[in-house]
Design an enzyme around this catalytic site. Structure first.
Site, PDB file in Angstrom:
ATOM      1  N   CYS A 131     -83.850  33.978  -7.544  1.00  0.00           N
ATOM      2  CA  CYS A 131     -82.429  34.316  -7.607  1.00  0.00           C
ATOM      3  C   CYS A 131     -82.148  35.136  -8.857  1.00  0.00           C
ATOM      4  O   CYS A 131     -82.444  34.706  -9.966  1.00  0.00           O
ATOM      5  CB  CYS A 131     -81.536  33.089  -7.620  1.00  0.00           C
ATOM      6  SG  CYS A 131     -79.794  33.560  -7.610  1.00  0.00           S
ATOM      7  N   GLY A 250     -81.429  42.972   5.413  1.00  0.00           N
ATOM      8  CA  GLY A 250     -80.692  43.949   6.210  1.00  0.00           C
ATOM      9  C   GLY A 250     -80.827  43.832   7.710  1.00  0.00           C
ATOM     10  O   GLY A 250     -80.487  44.766   8.437  1.00  0.00           O
TER      11      GLY A 250
HETATM   12  C1  LIG Z   1     -73.740  36.118  -0.876  1.00  0.00           C
HETATM   13  C2  LIG Z   1     -75.208  35.855  -0.924  1.00  0.00           C
HETATM   14  C3  LIG Z   1     -75.678  34.635  -1.426  1.00  0.00           C
HETATM   15  C4  LIG Z   1     -77.052  34.366  -1.467  1.00  0.00           C
HETATM   16  N1  LIG Z   1     -77.485  33.163  -1.935  1.00  0.00           N
HETATM   17  C5  LIG Z   1     -78.817  32.857  -1.896  1.00  0.00           C
HETATM   18  C6  LIG Z   1     -79.276  31.562  -2.272  1.00  0.00           C
HETATM   19  O1  LIG Z   1     -78.498  30.672  -2.620  1.00  0.00           O
HETATM   20  N2  LIG Z   1     -80.612  31.329  -2.229  1.00  0.00           N
HETATM   21  C7  LIG Z   1     -81.527  32.268  -1.812  1.00  0.00           C
HETATM   22  O2  LIG Z   1     -82.735  31.983  -1.757  1.00  0.00           O
HETATM   23  N3  LIG Z   1     -81.100  33.504  -1.428  1.00  0.00           N
HETATM   24  C8  LIG Z   1     -79.781  33.819  -1.458  1.00  0.00           C
HETATM   25  N4  LIG Z   1     -79.347  35.054  -1.043  1.00  0.00           N
HETATM   26  C9  LIG Z   1     -80.331  36.057  -0.583  1.00  0.00           C
HETATM   27  C10 LIG Z   1     -80.441  36.053   0.933  1.00  0.00           C
HETATM   28  O3  LIG Z   1     -80.907  34.808   1.404  1.00  0.00           O
HETATM   29  C11 LIG Z   1     -81.403  37.177   1.426  1.00  0.00           C
HETATM   30  O4  LIG Z   1     -82.678  36.966   0.865  1.00  0.00           O
HETATM   31  C12 LIG Z   1     -80.921  38.567   1.041  1.00  0.00           C
HETATM   32  O5  LIG Z   1     -79.511  38.658   1.092  1.00  0.00           O
HETATM   33  C13 LIG Z   1     -81.519  39.659   1.940  1.00  0.00           C
HETATM   34  O6  LIG Z   1     -81.106  39.506   3.289  1.00  0.00           O
HETATM   35  P1  LIG Z   1     -79.835  40.333   3.906  1.00  0.00           P
HETATM   36  O7  LIG Z   1     -79.994  41.764   3.477  1.00  0.00           O
HETATM   37  O8  LIG Z   1     -79.961  40.162   5.381  1.00  0.00           O
HETATM   38  O9  LIG Z   1     -78.594  39.712   3.355  1.00  0.00           O
HETATM   39  C14 LIG Z   1     -77.981  35.344  -0.993  1.00  0.00           C
HETATM   40  C15 LIG Z   1     -77.496  36.560  -0.501  1.00  0.00           C
HETATM   41  C16 LIG Z   1     -76.143  36.831  -0.446  1.00  0.00           C
HETATM   42  C17 LIG Z   1     -75.668  38.134   0.125  1.00  0.00           C
END
Ligand SMILES: Cc1cc2nc3c(=O)[nH]c(=O)nc-3n(C[C@H](O)[C@H](O)[C@H](O)COP(=O)(O)O)c2cc1C
Length: 309
Positions: A131, A250
């Site tokens: 994170c 994405g």
């Molecule tokens: C608002 C938000 C909160 C997130 N919180 C976490 C989290 O608590 N723990 C974690 O491992 N990843 C967290 N992520 C990352 C997502 O799980 C993911 O790895 C990342 O957003 C890429 O996927 P996406 O492009 O489909 O959103 C978060 C992402 C977003 C957008």
């Protein structure tokens, strides 16, 4: 034609390869009004820590071209409230649960994994070693994330594996030159899978006010903007790993999910796109089944890593 969508992710049986990305689906219940969340291959919950966390102060979420920047800072209810208030709903619905955990040290991850197993709080553990949004001297030693140092990935993975018999997935960061190194470190330390990718570091400045767009200044970029980067990392890792990969970054549609599977992911997660379309993950499941039928593939596992180069 009947299609088998079931996959085995390092010992976790998922009835289809689709989960949701941690932090974009809360603890599931909020989304149950849009679709039956038990249809997901698994629900991945928001990172859980030992103590509840309030997260960072706003503004902490902004839209960007083809994505969003967030600096939530791991706001979560904490493990006790999760087990008491959130888990019963997921268990009653019959959901398969991936318990994402976050701590300040290997011992905290181990403790969280132990509690989740002991109290039937998850069917697999996903350790968030990546994170970008927490300022914590012990975690961000010298400004680095655990997942940026392969030897620390190994140390944390070993500690978690020693604490639980549940499958352990290690979630890695794309903010690194070569994803293969931490991925191999996780594998050698006993991880049952890796989750790729967390968000890419980014920032924005409002030129009129000259102030950062996020109060935290820096945040994590997610959404369609990062998809090609994520896909390449999954492909790179898949060439070197024996253990399965949960691919994310994405994914908005079944066509996006198929790219990750063809690149070598065994399962995929829908993340930020659920904010725009709350039933996006369900549509991905339906679309994967339709894809298999259209291509006369009886078992989706035949498509894992099946890119024809
Ligand atoms: C608002 C938000 C909160 C997130 N919180 C976490 C989290 O608590 N723990 C974690 O491992 N990843 C967290 N992520 C990352 C997502 O799980 C993911 O790895 C990342 O957003 C890429 O996927 P996406 O492009 O489909 O959103 C978060 C992402 C977003 C957008």
């Amino acid at each position: 034609m009947g299609v088998n969508l079931q996959v085995n992710v390092g010992g976790l049986i998922m009835k289809n390869p689709v989960t949701v990305a941690s932090g974009t689906f809360a603890y599931g219940q909020e989304y149950d009004q849009y679709f039956d969340i038990a249809q997901l291959g698994a629900v991945t919950v928001k990172s859980l820590s030992i103590q509840p966390r309030a997260g960072n102060r706003p503004p902490r979420l902004v839209e960007t071209p083809a994505g969003m920047l967030n600096a939530i800072g791991l706001q979560n209810v904490g493990i006790d409230a999760y087990l008491r208030d959130k888990l019963p709903y997921l268990r009653e619905k019959g959901c398969t649960i991936i318990g994402n955990i976050y701590g300040h040290a290997p011992e905290e991850y181990a403790e969280l994994a132990r509690r989740l197993e002991a109290e039937n709080g998850a069917d697999a553990i996903e350790a968030n070693l990546s994170c970008p949004n927490v300022h914590d001297a012990r975690t961000v030693r010298g400004g680095a994330l655990v997942a940026q140092a392969p030897e620390r990935v190994a140390e944390y993975t070993r500690a978690i594996k020693a604490a639980t018999k549940l499958p352990v997935f290690v979630k890695l960061t794309p903010n690194i030159i070569d994803i293969v190194e931490p991925a191999l470190a996780a594998q050698e330390a006993g991880a049952d899978g890796v989750a790729l990718i967390n968000t890419l570091l980014g920032m924005g400045i409002n030129p009129e006010t000259r102030r950062p767009i996020l109060r935290n200044i820096v945040g994590g970029l997610s959404g369609p903007a990062i998809r090609p980067v994520a896909l390449k990392m999954v492909w790179d890792a898949a060439k070197h790993l024996r253990i399965p990969i949960i691919g994310m970054g994405g994914i908005c549609s079944a066509a996006d999910a198929m790219q990750f599977i063809l690149a070598g992911a065994t399962a995929v997660a829908v993340g930020s796109y659920s904010f725009r379309q709350p039933d996006a993950a369900l549509r991905v499941i339906q679309g994967l089944e339709a894809y298999c039928q259209r291509h006369q593939v009886e078992d989706i596992r035949q498509l894992i890593g099946a890119m024809e180069a």
